[in-house]
Each structure stands twice: as structure tokens, then as C-alpha cells.
Design an enzyme around this catalytic site. Structure first.
Site, PDB file in Angstrom:
ATOM      1  N   THR A  65       0.832  -1.212   0.000  1.00 52.93           N
ATOM      2  CA  THR A  65       0.000   0.000   0.000  1.00 52.93           C
ATOM      3  C   THR A  65       0.858   1.251   0.000  1.00 52.93           C
ATOM      4  O   THR A  65       0.452   2.286  -0.537  1.00 52.93           O
ATOM      5  CB  THR A  65      -0.926  -0.025   1.239  1.00 52.93           C
ATOM      6  OG1 THR A  65      -1.799  -1.133   1.092  1.00 52.93           O
ATOM      7  CG2 THR A  65      -1.747   1.236   1.378  1.00 52.93           C
ATOM      8  N   SER A  67       1.340  -7.572  -0.888  1.00 53.84           N
ATOM      9  CA  SER A  67       2.057  -8.583  -0.087  1.00 53.84           C
ATOM     10  C   SER A  67       1.211  -9.800   0.271  1.00 53.84           C
ATOM     11  O   SER A  67       1.734 -10.796   0.756  1.00 53.84           O
ATOM     12  CB  SER A  67       2.675  -7.959   1.165  1.00 53.84           C
ATOM     13  OG  SER A  67       1.742  -7.832   2.203  1.00 53.84           O
ATOM     14  N   THR A 111       1.564  -4.318   4.340  1.00 58.05           N
ATOM     15  CA  THR A 111       1.386  -4.643   5.758  1.00 58.05           C
ATOM     16  C   THR A 111       0.936  -6.095   5.976  1.00 58.05           C
ATOM     17  O   THR A 111       1.160  -6.660   7.046  1.00 58.05           O
ATOM     18  CB  THR A 111       0.314  -3.729   6.407  1.00 58.05           C
ATOM     19  OG1 THR A 111      -0.917  -3.892   5.699  1.00 58.05           O
ATOM     20  CG2 THR A 111       0.731  -2.273   6.396  1.00 58.05           C
ATOM     21  N   ASP A 112       0.281  -6.687   4.955  1.00 59.99           N
ATOM     22  CA  ASP A 112      -0.432  -7.942   5.205  1.00 59.99           C
ATOM     23  C   ASP A 112       0.462  -9.134   5.565  1.00 59.99           C
ATOM     24  O   ASP A 112       0.064  -9.981   6.374  1.00 59.99           O
ATOM     25  CB  ASP A 112      -1.327  -8.285   4.005  1.00 59.99           C
ATOM     26  CG  ASP A 112      -2.558  -7.377   3.963  1.00 59.99           C
ATOM     27  OD1 ASP A 112      -2.884  -6.790   5.010  1.00 59.99           O
ATOM     28  OD2 ASP A 112      -3.175  -7.255   2.894  1.00 59.99           O
TER      29      ASP A 112
HETATM   30  C1  SIN Z   1      -0.259  -5.319   1.023  1.00 58.40           C
HETATM   31  O1  SIN Z   1      -0.043  -5.973   2.042  1.00 58.40           O
HETATM   32  O2  SIN Z   1       0.526  -5.299   0.056  1.00 58.40           O
HETATM   33  C2  SIN Z   1      -1.521  -4.534   0.876  1.00 58.40           C
HETATM   34  C3  SIN Z   1      -2.039  -4.028   2.158  1.00 58.40           C
HETATM   35  C4  SIN Z   1      -1.128  -3.051   2.843  1.00 58.40           C
HETATM   36  O3  SIN Z   1       0.005  -2.802   2.483  1.00 58.40           O
HETATM   37  O4  SIN Z   1      -1.636  -2.458   3.837  1.00 58.40           O
END
Ligand code: SIN
Length: 330
Positions: free
Chosen positions: A19, A65, A98-99
Site C-alpha cells: 500500500t 504482499s 502490511t499484510d
Molecule cells: C499489502 O499488504 O501489500 C496490501 C495491504 C497493505 O500494504 O496495507
């Protein structure tokens, strides 16, 4: 590559997407965006950097991710190890979704156990948002990476520094989406300065062997480890299906099972009895607690080993690496 100044310290920023590199059609949209769109060089370029800091950037991957895979982990391990070996590099930052950030952090800690900082950072809002959180997180991560100290692989989000062993994504929406459970954070970043609360992990003498192994083994041959959850009504049918596949001699059959156990590592009796059969048939079985805090404390009646404080996703990586190291020729 972006350079603000030729003076040291040098920090290398490796981009993998997420993100933090996401784009939405309008600035008011914090949810309907596509992750992994903006290159890491552009992310770094927009930062007002402190004087006397040299930055290099490199795009290692560009993905959401949730789709993280072993080939990106292998490439990250190789690039981190390359840059950390250079005397002029103070530390490495990795921009990441984050995932699965906590999984990549744990994997890299297990194979690098670095004495220089390796800092993963992220964002909960896309780069196109009215008030994106990515630029500040990236600035904070660069500040941590430029700060000497053997703190290992870390994650920086919303001004908090988490260690790779403890960090977990705990919120779906808040900007401060990560926590370190019982252990608590390693520190905080305040106006570009790091306030440490505790030290990072101890030396890990096995890390170099793991690194050599992950770099030389084709990712298609990394051991398959599945996670199965113990829950109300759980039985042994999924384990049995995996065992059938294994008995048929199919390629990439399961070699390890992590059982996401209730409480202090307990399992539904149906799942436990199937898992014992799997263990007898040569599958490595480990229990990891579903609880988001605490650790499994050993009990005399336990017949399947436990992963201590590791979450199921981290226990899966630990088991996969242990099986990789045990492969013939490793
Ligand atoms: C991801 O994990 O690539 C998408 C979600 C995020 O980064 O919050």
C-alpha cells in the site's frame, strides 16, 4: 538510485510494493486502491532527507504482499546480504505491504540475523491518499536504519519500532496497525531520533547456514508446510487428505504441519489423532497457539512439540527452514 549526499551513512531502500506504493483513482479513497504501483525510487525522491545521508534504492519486487512468495524472499535475502556486507552501508530499509510484513521480517531475521539494521516499513493508506502515512513511516525507517546497533530485523510503523520475532499486524484499518504483544516494542522514533526501550535478539549462529541454504536451493524445492486450525468441530479430514496426497507420491507433498492450536496449545481430539498419524508417517508436526499474546508453556502430557511464542505463520517459516536445513546435501 537516489543520492542526497555522498557522505556516509548510506542507507539502501529495497522496494517490494504494498500500500505504501499503492495508487487509488481519487485522493479521498483509502480502500479502493491497487497496491504496488509506484516505484521505490519515486517514494524515496519525495522525502525531505536529513543532510549527510546517502540513499540508494533498488526495486526487488512490485506486489501486493498478500501474494508474497518464496522467490521474493530469496531475492530479498540475497540483496540484503549483498548490501549489508558493504562497509559503506549502515543499514537496509524494505518497503513492504502490511499484510505479510511480519512473515518477511521473521524470515529475514532467521536467515540474516544482521548486526546492522534491516527495517521493514509500510503504509495503511495508499500513496495517493489525502494524508498518506507512507512518507513519514519511510522517513522513520530510514532514521532507524541509519542508527547503528545490533537490533536485527525490525518493522517501523506509526513511529513504533517492533522486533521481527514479536511484530504482528493487529488492526485492519488503523494507521498504528502493528503490535509486539507481551514483549512490547523495541523503541520509538521521535523527530528522526530513535528512543530504544530494549535490545533486539541474541546472536543466532545457525543464520549463516540457513542463508546459504535458501540462496542455493531452488524455491520450488523449499519444503511445503501447511497450517491447519483447531476449532470447534475440527477433525482429521484435512490432515487425511494431505496424507493421501503424500502416499500417492505426488511432487511437493506436505512435509510439515503447523497446527494453530487453542489456548496453551490444545487441539481438538479429531485433529490431534490425525496429526499423530501424520507424525508417524514422517510429517513434521508443530503446535502454535492461536492466541495473539502469550506463549505455549510445556505440559507433561503434550505429545506434539510446540512453537513456544511463535504465531502459526512464523512457526510455519521456522519449520520450513528447519526442514530445508535437514534436506540431503544442505
Ligand atoms: C499489502 O499488504 O501489500 C496490501 C495491504 C497493505 O500494504 O496495507
Amino acid at each position: 538510485m537516489v543520492t542526497k549526499s555522498e557522505a556516509s551513512p548510506c542507507v539502501v531502500v529495497l522496494g517490494t510494493g504494498g500500500t505504501i506504493a499503492g495508487q487509488a483513482a481519487s485522493a479521498g479513497d483509502n480502500l479502493g486502491y491497487v497496491a504496488g504501483q509506484i516505484g521505490v525510487e519515486a517514494l524515496v525522491q519525495q522525502l525531505a532527507l536529513p543532510d549527510g545521508l546517502t540513499l540508494k534504492s533498488e526495486q526487488v519486487a512490485q506486489l501486493d504482499s498478500k501474494d508474497m512468495d518464496f522467490s521474493v524472499w530469496q531475492a530479498l535475502a540475497a540483496r540484503c546480504s549483498h548490501w549489508l556486507a558493504r562497509d559503506d552501508v549502515a543499514g537496509v530499509v524494505i518497503t513492504h505491504g502490511t499484510d505479510t510484513l511480519e512473515e518477511t521480517a521473521f524470515f529475514l531475521q532467521s536467515v540474516l540475523a544482521p548486526t546492522k539494521p534491516v527495517v521493514l516499513t509500510c503504509a495503511m493508506r495508499p500513496a495517493t491518499a489525502l494524508a498518506p502515512d507512507g512518507p513519514q513511516n519511510l522517513r522513520d525507517a530510514i532514521a532507524v536504519a541509519a542508527t547503528p546497533g545490533p537490533h536485527g530485523v525490525m518493522a517501523v510503523c506509526a513511529g513504533t519500532v517492533h522486533g521481527a520475532f514479536d511484530v504482528q499486524k493487529v488492526h485492519t484499518y488503523r494507521l498504528d496497525a502493528f503490535a509486539s504483544g507481551d514483549a512490547g516494542p523495541l523503541g520509538y522514533v521521535e523527530e528522526g531520533a530513535v528512543r530504544w526501550l530494549r535490545t533486539g535478539p541474541d546472536n543466532d549462529r545457525e543464520a549463516a547456514r540457513r542463508l546459504a541454504c535458501v540462496l542455493r536451493t531452488d524455491v520450488a524445492d523449499w519444503p511445503r508446510v501447511e497450517i491447519l486450525t483447531s476449532h470447534a468441530g475440527a477433525g482429521g479430514r484435512l490432515v487425511e487428505a494431505l496424507l493421501q496426497e503424500r502416499r500417492s507420491g505426488v511432487a511437493q507433498a506436505v512435509q510439515g504441519l503447523v497446527l494453530a492450536a487453542t489456548g496453551n496449545g490444545s487441539l481438538h481430539q479429531g485433529l490431534e489423532s490425525a496429526a499423530l498419524t501424520a507424525q508417524e508417517e514422517g510429517v513434521a508436526v508443530v503446535r502454535a497457539t492461536r492466541c495473539c499474546e502469550g506463549r505455549i508453556l510445556a505440559t507433561p502430557q503434550a505429545v506434539l512439540r510446540d512453537a513456544g511464542a511463535l504465531t502459526p505463520v512464523k512457526a510455519r517459516i521456522a519449520l520450513m527452514l528447519a526442514l530445508l536445513l535437514a534436506m540431503p546435501g544442505a
